[in-house]
Design an enzyme around this catalytic site. Structure first.
Site: not given
Lengths: 331, 331
Positions: B134, B276, B306
């Site tokens: 991320s 995602d 995600h």
């Protein structure tokens, strides 16, 4: 009726506004006397189509000589469209709760009940069809399930038999934004933010990528991303036309909505948009499966997602044409 | 070094916490002296891997005898995992701005600069690899682009060379929720709401459908949908562990992020999650295309979207194993 009176009949305006009293029993809030605002556009002897839009839509579909201001369905209604007020009599209404005066839980079944009381007062025994987009689709499904004798045919666009749990969560947070704002400023700030979050659910990443793919700017040391101008404008416009209470109660109404597809026994056309982030294609397919042989599914791929019915008016119109068999057309 | 000193060397704790001074020039905000908090876990002579997480991650990856509390990467780090602190020396840091004391625009390049100053102070000439999830993926890409001599290999999970414009809009609205709340209550309410909206971007409709497909309830005449308990808990937990300023500035930092993939000249493994909603697969594919023959793409399909790197730890670990060639393993 004497023939001499015929010219009077043709002088009746083909665009009528009014309201009728309804004595309702709301599904979650009990008895209520309400006035239901409506518009009728088209020849008095034409078959009647009810047209219903999203939670911020109203009874004014499209401008006419009498009320020329554009309506929410401007691109879908007109002489060149399937929804031609020269061929059909188009009926529409202000949703129960849309004036912001009703701070109670409202169900889509309550909207259907309001329609069921409105029709006889307008001398309409049966609708030739009901065309519902988004929230209007939910209301149409309820009308078909609860009052099947009132309509011959149903067209639902971007609305299913249930709210998707993810979309419900998204709406619940929008209602929280309204509540957070109300404690500080009154309605405007929280409602604008709620609408801005809602816009993300109405549109798609594809559209944002196309329109807003630029570097952010720093303003007073804060990052501002390219989409914020657009979102600001969307929030401000919305605050000017929808009371916060109306938004909250109609938003809730979507989450209260539930219809058993097996209860809908009419010929139904289901128009789904692949890419709709609020009403996933899978839910529309489940609806069609529940409707069985009565249903026809049409799927549109659109970068406008849930808002496709407002933006892809040519393509929606073409699908409506095959669903509705306009009067006077040979096929 | 005399052999008699060897026992002293092995007594050096393998889990070290500390901080080092950094003299930075922030990309958007100029000179800044900061302290960079870090942890090191693993044998002093093992090859060093930097492990970096999302904006709310910190230097504590996983518990050890010395600091037993679980870390944010608890499921990814351990003796049975590719990220085994018995084989690697794992380095991690507190992001610049994570303490909420830095109310300035922060860029992912600033984080990379902090790492570049931290490494020599720890006696680390070069990282064997950098594993970023991320936000950590964005920082890793910046480090590879700006300071290529500092690392041999890069693994990026769920983070690309640019923020997607739709995701940027989503974050901008979360920052507005913080601002709206701050004017009334202090930080907690707006920050909780921002986090709740963020959770929708971290997870997927599939997961919500699985977990929260029940009718809403009416509480004091208001609709409450099934996901609200979960979202309430997520908001409250977040408020307890991240200052509002840290959230806002690190959220902005994602939107300021931009790396030209052509500038990344290291062997890179890109792990993308289909589904995602923040980092669309298409952007990860574009990243891989920009990296050219240096890159390997691995795609995971996960209902956790995600957040897959935090939830699908077995599958992520398997992909890491093939990307990192753990020391001491024959392949």
């Amino acid at each position: 009726m004497p023939a001499a009176l015929a010219p009077v009949a043709t002088a009746v305006p083909t665009h009528v506004r009014g309201s009728h009293r309804a004595e309702l029993v709301l599904r979650h809030a009990g008895p209520l006397v309400a006035r239901i605002g409506y518009e009728l556009q088209g020849p008095a002897d034409a078959p009647v189509l009810f047209v219903a839009g999203g939670i911020s839509a109203n009874r004014h579909l499209a401008g006419s000589a009498l009320w020329p201001e554009p309506g929410w369905a401007q691109g879908l209604v007109g002489a060149q469209r399937t929804l031609d007020p020269g061929r059909w009599r188009l009926l529409s209404m202000d949703y129960l709760g849309a004036d912001g005066q009703l701070d109670l839980p409202i169900d889509t079944a309550d909207q259907a009940q309001a329609i069921a009381q409105l029709l006889p007062q307008l001398g309409i025994a049966q609708l030739a069809g009901f065309v519902g987009y988004s929230y209007g689709a939910l209301v149409g499904l309820q009308l078909a399930a609860q009052h099947p004798s009132l309509l011959q045919r149903l067209v639902v666009v971007s609305g299913a038999h249930r709210p998707h749990p993810y979309a419900s969560a998204w709406r619940a947070l929008q209602r929280r934004a309204v509540a957070l704002g109300q404690l500080q400023y009154g309605d405007a700030h929280g409602l604008a933010l709620a609408r801005q979050f809602a816009m993300l659910s109405y549109r798609t990443p594809e559209e944002f990528d196309e329109r807003f793919d630029a570097a952010p700017v720093l303003i007073n040391g804060r990052v501002r991303v390219p989409a914020e101008d657009y979102l600001d404008a969307a929030g401000a416009r919305f605050v000017g036309r929808m009371p916060a209470t109306a938004f909250v109660r109609l938003s809730e109404s979507i989450d209260l909505h539930r219809v058993d597809p097996a209860q809908v026994q009419l010929p139904t056309t289901v128009i789904a948009v692949e890419g709709d982030r609020l009403v996933p294609l899978a839910d529309m397919v489940n609806l069609v499966e529940g409707l069985g042989s009565r249903a026809t599914l049409r799927v549109l791929r659109s970068a406008y997602g849930h808002d496709a019915f407002l933006k892809e008016t040519d393509r929606i119109d073409a699908l409506l044409a095959s669903a509705l068999h306009p009067p006077g057309e040979t096929r």
